[in-house]
Every structure is written in structure tokens, then in C-alpha cells.
Design a protein around this motif. Structure first.
Motif, PDB file in Angstrom:
ATOM      1  N   LEU A 214       0.843  -1.184   0.000  1.00  0.00           N
ATOM      2  CA  LEU A 214       0.000   0.000   0.000  1.00  0.00           C
ATOM      3  C   LEU A 214       0.884   1.242   0.000  1.00  0.00           C
ATOM      4  O   LEU A 214       1.773   1.377   0.838  1.00  0.00           O
ATOM      5  CB  LEU A 214      -0.907  -0.001   1.237  1.00  0.00           C
TER       6      LEU A 214
ATOM      7  N   GLU B  36      -0.696   4.568  -0.938  1.00  0.00           N
ATOM      8  CA  GLU B  36      -1.504   5.770  -0.727  1.00  0.00           C
ATOM      9  C   GLU B  36      -2.959   5.382  -0.518  1.00  0.00           C
ATOM     10  O   GLU B  36      -3.454   4.432  -1.119  1.00  0.00           O
ATOM     11  CB  GLU B  36      -1.425   6.693  -1.955  1.00  0.00           C
ATOM     12  N   THR B  37      -3.616   6.145   0.344  1.00  0.00           N
ATOM     13  CA  THR B  37      -5.076   6.103   0.451  1.00  0.00           C
ATOM     14  C   THR B  37      -5.549   7.550   0.478  1.00  0.00           C
ATOM     15  O   THR B  37      -4.847   8.444   0.971  1.00  0.00           O
ATOM     16  CB  THR B  37      -5.576   5.388   1.722  1.00  0.00           C
ATOM     17  N   ARG B  38      -6.729   7.768  -0.076  1.00  0.00           N
ATOM     18  CA  ARG B  38      -7.299   9.111  -0.101  1.00  0.00           C
ATOM     19  C   ARG B  38      -8.813   8.980  -0.236  1.00  0.00           C
ATOM     20  O   ARG B  38      -9.295   8.140  -0.988  1.00  0.00           O
ATOM     21  CB  ARG B  38      -6.733   9.898  -1.283  1.00  0.00           C
ATOM     22  N   THR B  39      -9.523   9.817   0.484  1.00  0.00           N
ATOM     23  CA  THR B  39     -10.982   9.822   0.407  1.00  0.00           C
ATOM     24  C   THR B  39     -11.440  11.077  -0.316  1.00  0.00           C
ATOM     25  O   THR B  39     -10.956  12.179  -0.035  1.00  0.00           O
ATOM     26  CB  THR B  39     -11.600   9.771   1.815  1.00  0.00           C
TER      27      THR B  39
ATOM     28  N   VAL C 289     -13.122   6.241  -2.499  1.00  0.00           N
ATOM     29  CA  VAL C 289     -11.837   6.003  -1.836  1.00  0.00           C
ATOM     30  C   VAL C 289     -10.802   5.509  -2.846  1.00  0.00           C
ATOM     31  O   VAL C 289     -11.032   4.536  -3.568  1.00  0.00           O
ATOM     32  CB  VAL C 289     -11.985   4.964  -0.700  1.00  0.00           C
TER      33      VAL C 289
ATOM     34  N   THR D  46      -7.219   3.765  -3.332  1.00  0.00           N
ATOM     35  CA  THR D  46      -6.138   2.983  -2.726  1.00  0.00           C
ATOM     36  C   THR D  46      -5.149   2.671  -3.841  1.00  0.00           C
ATOM     37  O   THR D  46      -5.536   2.198  -4.905  1.00  0.00           O
ATOM     38  CB  THR D  46      -6.634   1.677  -2.076  1.00  0.00           C
TER      39      THR D  46
END
Length: 187
Positions: free
Chosen positions: A168, A170-173, A179, A181
Motif C-alpha cells: 500500500l 496511498e489512500t485518499r478519500t 476512496v 487505494t
């Protein structure tokens, strides 16, 4: 060597298109649309299969000339036209809008393109990405999950012969519960 990224919108139940190739579930917010536009701007070469090529090339070449086009749509249309593209198909005979057509083996051509110097390539087609996935050519997955269940359609992932381990990165909402990922393939 170029990096190959598979970036697509996907439903929570894992489909990139609902039955009948319906994409009506993936209407982007302004912030999310800007993220896609910035991706297009950063992509040195986009790889399309026939279905997505036909959808994109029927709209974006002239989207900036449509009444009511927003500044973001005008910007995306320009970026999309300027971006070099390769279209993989054995059923169409011509492409335009800064694209070239490949009718031969997709995996062979993607392998050749990856070996070249240059910036990142995006693969934007379920069938094309499945072939690249099975061949171990995908370096990154950018999965943009929308909070909707459609119950069937075109799956994001294909059946694989081997596990693919990912990291993983990056994550961003985004607004509306969308979302992002991003995962890199462990080599």
C-alpha cells in the motif's frame, strides 16, 4: 524502464462496468475529476482497449466545445487529446486523437513499451489490463472504489495463476465516499 499502472473506477463489489457496460454509477465530484485530470496530465502513454477507447474518443475530443463545459472539463479534454495513446484492437481499423493502433499481441507490445525509456503508462481497459496482469506486467494498481454495489458486469480483477503481493502506497478519500487505494507490486 517505464512503470505500468492500472487505474480504474470500481464498484465496491469489484466491477469496472455494470451489466450492459453501464458506467452511470461513477459520476465524479469536482475534486475527484481533478484527480483524474492530473493523472492524465502525468501519464506519458495511455493504453486502451477498444471498448473504453470508443467511449472516450466519442466524447473527449470535442467535450471542451460543448455548451456548459466547465473549466475542468475543458482542461481534461485538452490533456486527453494531447496525451499519446495506444489502442489495442483487432476489430477497428483506424484511430485518431494522438493515438496509434496495435492489432497484434498486446502482451508483446506492452512488454516492448515497458522496456523503453519514458514516463508512466496507464492501462485503461478491463480486458487489456487482465492480459497485462496475468503476464505480471502491472507495477501499480490505483483502485478508485465507489460506494455502490451493481451485482455484476466487468470485473476489475481477472483470475490469476499466481498470487501478486502488493504494498500500500496511498489512500485518499474523495467527496461522496469515493476512496482511492494505490498499491505497488512487490518484485
Amino acid at each position: 524502464m517505464r512503470k505500468l499502472i492500472f487505474a480504474m473506477n470500481v464498484t465496491l463489489d469489484g466491477y469496472i462496468a455494470a451489466p450492459g457496460d453501464d458506467l452511470g454509477w461513477s459520476v465524479p465530484s469536482d475534486e475527484f475529476f481533478q484527480w483524474w485530470s492530473d493523472r492524465v496530465d502525468a501519464t506519458s502513454l495511455a493504453l486502451y482497449g477498444r471498448k473504453l477507447w470508443e467511449a472516450m474518443s466519442s466524447h473527449w475530443p470535442t467535450a471542451d466545445q460543448q455548451p456548459g463545459a466547465t473549466p475542468a472539463q475543458v482542461e481534461f479534454a485538452r490533456r486527453w487529446r494531447d496525451m499519446p495513446k495506444v489502442v489495442f484492437s483487432s476489430t477497428i481499423s483506424t484511430v485518431d486523437w494522438n493515438a496509434r493502433l496495435v492489432t497484434g499481441d498486446a502482451v508483446t507490445e506492452i512488454t516492448r513499451l515497458k522496456a523503453e525509456d519514458g514516463g508512466p503508462m496507464d492501462v485503461s481497459s478491463g480486458t487489456l489490463a487482465a492480459a497485462a496482469m496475468r503476464a505480471g506486467l502491472i507495477d501499480e494498481y490505483a483502485i478508485v472504489t465507489h460506494p455502490v454495489l451493481v451485482g455484476g458486469g466487468t470485473p476489475f480483477f481477472t483470475a490469476l495463476d499466481n498470487w501478486v503481493k502488493l504494498n500500500l502506497v496511498e489512500t485518499r478519500t474523495f467527496p461522496g465516499g469515493v476512496v482511492l487505494t494505490r498499491y505497488e507490486t512487490r518484485r
